[in-house]
Write a protein that holds these residues in place. Structure first.
Motif, mmCIF file in Angstrom:
data_model
loop_
_atom_site.group_PDB
_atom_site.id
_atom_site.type_symbol
_atom_site.label_atom_id
_atom_site.label_comp_id
_atom_site.label_asym_id
_atom_site.label_seq_id
_atom_site.Cartn_x
_atom_site.Cartn_y
_atom_site.Cartn_z
ATOM 1 N N LEU A 80 -42.374 -32.459 12.360
ATOM 2 C CA LEU A 80 -41.738 -32.310 11.115
ATOM 3 C C LEU A 80 -42.277 -30.835 10.432
ATOM 4 N N VAL A 81 -43.668 -30.791 10.411
ATOM 5 C CA VAL A 81 -44.292 -29.845 9.735
ATOM 6 C C VAL A 81 -44.884 -28.506 10.998
ATOM 7 N N SER A 82 -44.345 -27.371 10.995
ATOM 8 C CA SER A 82 -44.891 -26.556 11.865
ATOM 9 C C SER A 82 -46.428 -26.076 11.709
ATOM 10 N N ARG A 83 -47.017 -25.334 12.654
ATOM 11 C CA ARG A 83 -48.241 -24.903 12.524
ATOM 12 C C ARG A 83 -48.124 -23.671 11.497
ATOM 13 N N GLN A 84 -47.061 -22.865 11.573
ATOM 14 C CA GLN A 84 -46.849 -21.747 10.615
ATOM 15 C C GLN A 84 -46.661 -22.427 9.230
ATOM 16 N N GLN A 85 -46.057 -23.359 8.734
ATOM 17 C CA GLN A 85 -45.901 -24.022 7.645
ATOM 18 C C GLN A 85 -47.364 -24.516 7.138
ATOM 19 N N ALA A 86 -48.055 -25.177 7.756
ATOM 20 C CA ALA A 86 -49.369 -25.523 7.438
ATOM 21 C C ALA A 86 -50.390 -24.278 7.391
ATOM 22 N N PHE A 87 -50.315 -23.402 8.347
ATOM 23 C CA PHE A 87 -50.941 -22.129 8.069
ATOM 24 C C PHE A 87 -50.498 -21.328 6.733
ATOM 25 N N GLU A 88 -49.348 -21.145 6.483
ATOM 26 C CA GLU A 88 -49.041 -20.640 5.007
ATOM 27 C C GLU A 88 -49.543 -21.413 3.786
ATOM 28 N N LEU A 89 -49.225 -22.622 3.919
ATOM 29 C CA LEU A 89 -49.802 -23.423 2.983
ATOM 30 C C LEU A 89 -51.282 -22.977 2.546
ATOM 31 N N ALA A 90 -52.204 -23.168 3.629
ATOM 32 C CA ALA A 90 -53.744 -22.709 3.293
ATOM 33 C C ALA A 90 -53.763 -21.511 3.014
ATOM 34 N N GLU A 91 -53.183 -20.507 3.290
ATOM 35 C CA GLU A 91 -53.021 -19.155 2.775
ATOM 36 C C GLU A 91 -52.663 -18.955 1.400
ATOM 37 N N GLN A 92 -51.955 -19.821 0.797
ATOM 38 C CA GLN A 92 -51.410 -19.774 -0.850
ATOM 39 C C GLN A 92 -52.785 -20.190 -1.644
ATOM 40 N N VAL A 93 -53.468 -20.970 -0.950
ATOM 41 C CA VAL A 93 -54.469 -21.783 -2.103
ATOM 42 C C VAL A 93 -55.876 -21.081 -1.693
ATOM 43 N N LYS A 94 -56.388 -20.588 -2.850
ATOM 44 C CA LYS A 94 -57.374 -19.851 -2.611
ATOM 45 C C LYS A 94 -58.766 -20.731 -2.367
ATOM 46 N N GLY A 95 -59.456 -20.544 -1.188
ATOM 47 C CA GLY A 95 -60.501 -21.435 -0.782
ATOM 48 C C GLY A 95 -60.055 -22.485 0.225
ATOM 49 N N ALA A 96 -58.858 -22.624 0.394
ATOM 50 C CA ALA A 96 -58.478 -23.850 1.127
ATOM 51 C C ALA A 96 -58.677 -23.924 2.587
ATOM 52 N N ARG A 97 -58.888 -25.074 3.024
ATOM 53 C CA ARG A 97 -59.193 -24.959 4.514
ATOM 54 C C ARG A 97 -58.005 -25.556 5.361
ATOM 55 N N LEU A 98 -57.919 -25.367 6.537
ATOM 56 C CA LEU A 98 -57.015 -25.620 7.525
ATOM 57 C C LEU A 98 -57.814 -26.455 8.692
ATOM 58 N N LEU A 99 -56.981 -27.704 8.838
ATOM 59 C CA LEU A 99 -57.709 -28.518 10.081
ATOM 60 C C LEU A 99 -56.512 -28.729 11.169
ATOM 61 N N ASN A 100 -56.359 -27.783 12.056
ATOM 62 C CA ASN A 100 -55.341 -28.331 13.098
ATOM 63 C C ASN A 100 -55.812 -28.703 14.186
#
Length: 169
Positions: A120-140
């Motif tokens: 349902l949620v693409s890797r690109q979608q998750a990456f872009e969300l993490a990029e939108q929020v200052k200091g956000a972390r991404l766990l893939n």
């Protein structure tokens, strides 16, 4: 509830709600962990086609146990109303659906959790969300599906705990 400090962990639809709450500043969570959650859903996103094919009877067939729990835990259950609201959110393109650009207003620590095999949620979608929020972390997580919290809690929970420990340290 009288809580002095709290965080929000939301999976899928719950993650969308967590993002909306934190972005709106309706609540002031200490942190947000969004697991398998869209922040936008473009018209051409393949998940939209999946959502369009789901109806109430199909949902009952796939998730009958969840509906039973919902009915048992709610004083005035109305699953049909809940399903209609969820469908409106899944297929919507306005502020009643996904938080969109408002995620930039999130001021608390954010962990975006994504399963690399999430249908349902693409890797690109998750990456872009993490990029939108200052200091956000991404766990893939490799080899993980949309249901990664249920499928592999022993692999996921240590990361969530580590994230929360860094917040309170």
């Amino acid at each position: 509830m009288g809580l002095q400090k709290s965080g929000i962990i939301g999976h899928s639809d719950g993650g969308i709600v967590a993002l909306r709450l934190a972005a709106s500043h309706a609540v002031q969570p200490e942190f947000v962990i969004a697991v398998g959650a869209h922040w936008v859903l473009p018209e051409n996103d393949p998940a939209r086609q999946i959502y369009q094919k789901i109806n109430l009877e199909k949902w009952r067939g796939m998730f009958g146990n969840q509906i039973s729990v919902y009915n048992a835990e709610n004083p005035e259950p109305d699953f049909e109303k809940l399903f209609k609201a969820a469908t409106h959110m899944w297929l919507g393109c306005d502020e009643d659906a996904y938080p969109g650009a408002s995620v930039k207003n999130i001021r608390c620590p954010l962990l975006v959790v994504h399963g690399d095999d999430d249908m349902l949620v693409s890797r690109q979608q998750a990456f872009e969300l993490a990029e939108q929020v200052k200091g956000a972390r991404l766990l893939n997580l490799p080899f993980a599906k949309h249901t990664l919290l249920e499928d592999m809690p022993e692999r996921v929970f240590p990361f969530l705990q580590d994230f929360m420990n860094h917040i309170t340290a």
